[in-house]
Design a protein around this motif. Sequence first.
Motif, short mmCIF file in Angstrom:
data_model
loop_
_atom_site.label_atom_id
_atom_site.label_comp_id
_atom_site.label_asym_id
_atom_site.label_seq_id
_atom_site.Cartn_x
_atom_site.Cartn_y
_atom_site.Cartn_z
N ASN A 181 46.90 34.10 40.69
CA ASN A 181 47.66 33.20 39.82
C ASN A 181 47.90 33.88 38.48
O ASN A 181 47.53 35.04 38.29
N ASN A 182 48.46 33.16 37.53
CA ASN A 182 48.87 33.74 36.24
C ASN A 182 47.73 34.34 35.42
O ASN A 182 47.98 35.13 34.53
N ASN A 183 46.49 33.95 35.69
CA ASN A 183 45.36 34.45 34.90
C ASN A 183 44.33 35.19 35.74
O ASN A 183 43.20 35.38 35.32
N SER A 184 44.72 35.61 36.93
CA SER A 184 43.79 36.28 37.83
C SER A 184 43.47 37.70 37.39
O SER A 184 44.28 38.36 36.73
N THR A 185 42.29 38.13 37.79
CA THR A 185 41.93 39.54 37.72
C THR A 185 41.99 40.02 39.16
O THR A 185 41.51 39.37 40.07
N LEU A 186 42.60 41.18 39.35
CA LEU A 186 42.92 41.65 40.68
C LEU A 186 42.38 43.06 40.86
O LEU A 186 42.66 43.94 40.05
N LEU A 187 41.57 43.28 41.88
CA LEU A 187 41.11 44.62 42.24
C LEU A 187 41.96 45.06 43.42
O LEU A 187 42.01 44.37 44.45
N ALA A 188 42.66 46.18 43.25
CA ALA A 188 43.62 46.59 44.28
C ALA A 188 43.78 48.09 44.34
O ALA A 188 43.59 48.80 43.36
#
Length: 156
Positions: A6-13
């Motif tokens: 979502n708009n405030n997510s932290t994403l490990l990719a």
Amino acid sequence: MTAQVNNNSTLLAHFTLKLADGTTAESTHASGKPALFRLGDGSLSAPLEQQLLGLRAGDKCTFTLQPSAAFGTENPDLVQFFSRRDFTETGVPEVGTIMLFTAMDGSEMPGMVREVADDSITVDFNHPLAGHAVTFDIEVLEIDPHQEAKHADIAG
């Protein structure tokens, strides 16, 4: 329910950036270390964030962003000309060298040496991928990895 970006997510990719000619500009697979992105912090372009919204851990996607939506268009005002005298302390750099320059406000800016002439040195302060359409191959590994760890600690 599986979390989604979502708009405030932290994403490990893991990601790979490819140019229009198919060459790889950058890839986390080469180092084996995934990247951590924080949506909403201003580090990613709005069009890039839009492509990530709704993805879930394990999702893979590929999309292409045009220059204005990725790293920007090339700005001719960011190409600066220096005298060779400006490099007396460091020595004359080679074409392709990336150097840090100190701006008037004291901040440091990276610039790439584009040309070394008899009396001047041309330095480009544009992002190296500015002006290029970029294809992103992204694999979402985790969403909000630190937040999930906090929840696990509280539950334990």
